[in-house]
Each structure stands twice: as structure tokens, then as C-alpha cells.
Design a protein around this motif. Structure first.
Motif, PDB file in Angstrom:
ATOM      1  N   PHE A 112     -21.309 -48.957  17.390  1.00  0.00           N
ATOM      2  CA  PHE A 112     -20.661 -47.869  18.003  1.00  0.00           C
ATOM      3  C   PHE A 112     -19.002 -47.573  18.506  1.00  0.00           C
ATOM      4  N   SER A 113     -18.711 -49.397  19.399  1.00  0.00           N
ATOM      5  CA  SER A 113     -17.574 -49.447  19.475  1.00  0.00           C
ATOM      6  C   SER A 113     -16.633 -49.105  18.619  1.00  0.00           C
ATOM      7  N   ALA A 114     -16.597 -49.127  17.304  1.00  0.00           N
ATOM      8  CA  ALA A 114     -15.776 -49.461  16.749  1.00  0.00           C
ATOM      9  C   ALA A 114     -16.267 -48.225  14.893  1.00  0.00           C
ATOM     10  N   ALA A 115     -17.267 -47.565  15.160  1.00  0.00           N
ATOM     11  CA  ALA A 115     -16.826 -45.612  14.500  1.00  0.00           C
ATOM     12  C   ALA A 115     -15.785 -45.180  15.078  1.00  0.00           C
ATOM     13  N   SER A 116     -15.556 -44.337  13.577  1.00  0.00           N
ATOM     14  CA  SER A 116     -14.248 -43.495  13.537  1.00  0.00           C
ATOM     15  C   SER A 116     -14.994 -42.518  14.026  1.00  0.00           C
ATOM     16  N   THR A 117     -15.915 -42.104  13.356  1.00  0.00           N
ATOM     17  CA  THR A 117     -16.484 -40.385  13.662  1.00  0.00           C
ATOM     18  C   THR A 117     -17.276 -40.549  14.225  1.00  0.00           C
TER      19      THR A 117
ATOM     20  N   GLU B  26     -20.282 -38.893  13.786  1.00  0.00           N
ATOM     21  CA  GLU B  26     -21.381 -38.854  12.798  1.00  0.00           C
ATOM     22  C   GLU B  26     -21.693 -40.951  12.612  1.00  0.00           C
ATOM     23  N   GLU B  27     -21.160 -41.744  13.023  1.00  0.00           N
ATOM     24  CA  GLU B  27     -21.216 -43.048  13.112  1.00  0.00           C
ATOM     25  C   GLU B  27     -21.458 -43.279  14.175  1.00  0.00           C
ATOM     26  N   ARG B  28     -20.860 -42.113  15.656  1.00  0.00           N
ATOM     27  CA  ARG B  28     -20.639 -43.130  16.464  1.00  0.00           C
ATOM     28  C   ARG B  28     -22.819 -42.784  17.020  1.00  0.00           C
ATOM     29  N   ALA B  29     -22.274 -41.242  16.775  1.00  0.00           N
ATOM     30  CA  ALA B  29     -24.500 -41.386  17.537  1.00  0.00           C
ATOM     31  C   ALA B  29     -25.013 -41.680  16.172  1.00  0.00           C
TER      32      ALA B  29
END
Length: 103
Positions: A71-76, A78-81
Motif C-alpha cells: 500500500f505504501s509503495a503503490a503508485s496507482t 488500483e494498486e492501493r485498493a
């Protein structure tokens, strides 16, 4: 009788008691639906149910950490979700494995 009712299950523990004087069994479910039928019977529909006693709490903690880091590294969005869903799911699993719902 009752009016039929359908409700969504969130990640957590479902307690199953097949007979009124029978043993209570605890299962972790990730999601699903509970259907109360008009004759007061209950059906639970889930993609999988894991006996709480079978949860590897260390593996669940590791997965929770992995998803939290993702989550911390997510860039979109969708990745965060996806990472948030995973972290919450495994966090709930850790909680389920570390508590006795009958205490």
C-alpha cells in the motif's frame, strides 16, 4: 415464519453449531452472504471457510505486513485498493486467530 433476508458477510469469524446442544465450531470467512429463509433456517455462502484453529498466525501477520508495505509503495489507485483489501483481510485473520470468540 420470517421474511427471507440476505445480508453480506464481512471478513471475520462465523460460529457453526449444527445442533442446539452440539459443539460450536469457529471458521474464518473472507466474505460471503448469509440467507435467512422464511422457515427460519440459515444458509451461509462463502468462497472458503478456514477453521480458526488452522490459521497460521505468523503467515497471516507476514501477509498483512506485505500488503501494508505494498500500500505504501503503490503508485496507482488500483494498486492501493488491492493492497488495502489484502492488509485489512489479513489483519482481520490475525485478530480472529488471536482471540477466542467464546471468552
Amino acid at each position: 415464519g420470517h421474511v427471507a433476508l440476505v445480508t453480506e458477510l464481512k471478513p471475520g469469524v462465523v460460529v457453526v453449531q449444527k445442533e442446539s446442544d452440539g459443539p460450536k465450531e469457529q471458521y474464518f470467512v473472507p466474505t460471503g452472504f448469509a440467507v435467512v429463509n422464511d422457515d427460519s433456517t440459515l444458509n451461509i455462502n462463502v468462497p472458503e471457510a478456514v477453521p480458526v484453529a488452522d490459521i497460521d498466525i505468523e503467515a497471516a501477520r507476514a501477509a498483512q505486513t506485505e500488503y501494508t508495505n505494498a500500500f505504501s509503495a503503490a503508485s496507482t489507485d488500483e494498486e492501493r485498493a488491492r493492497a488495502q483489501i489484502g492488509a485489512e483481510l489479513y489483519g482481520t485473520m490475525v485478530l480472529a486467530a488471536s482471540q477466542d470468540v467464546f471468552a
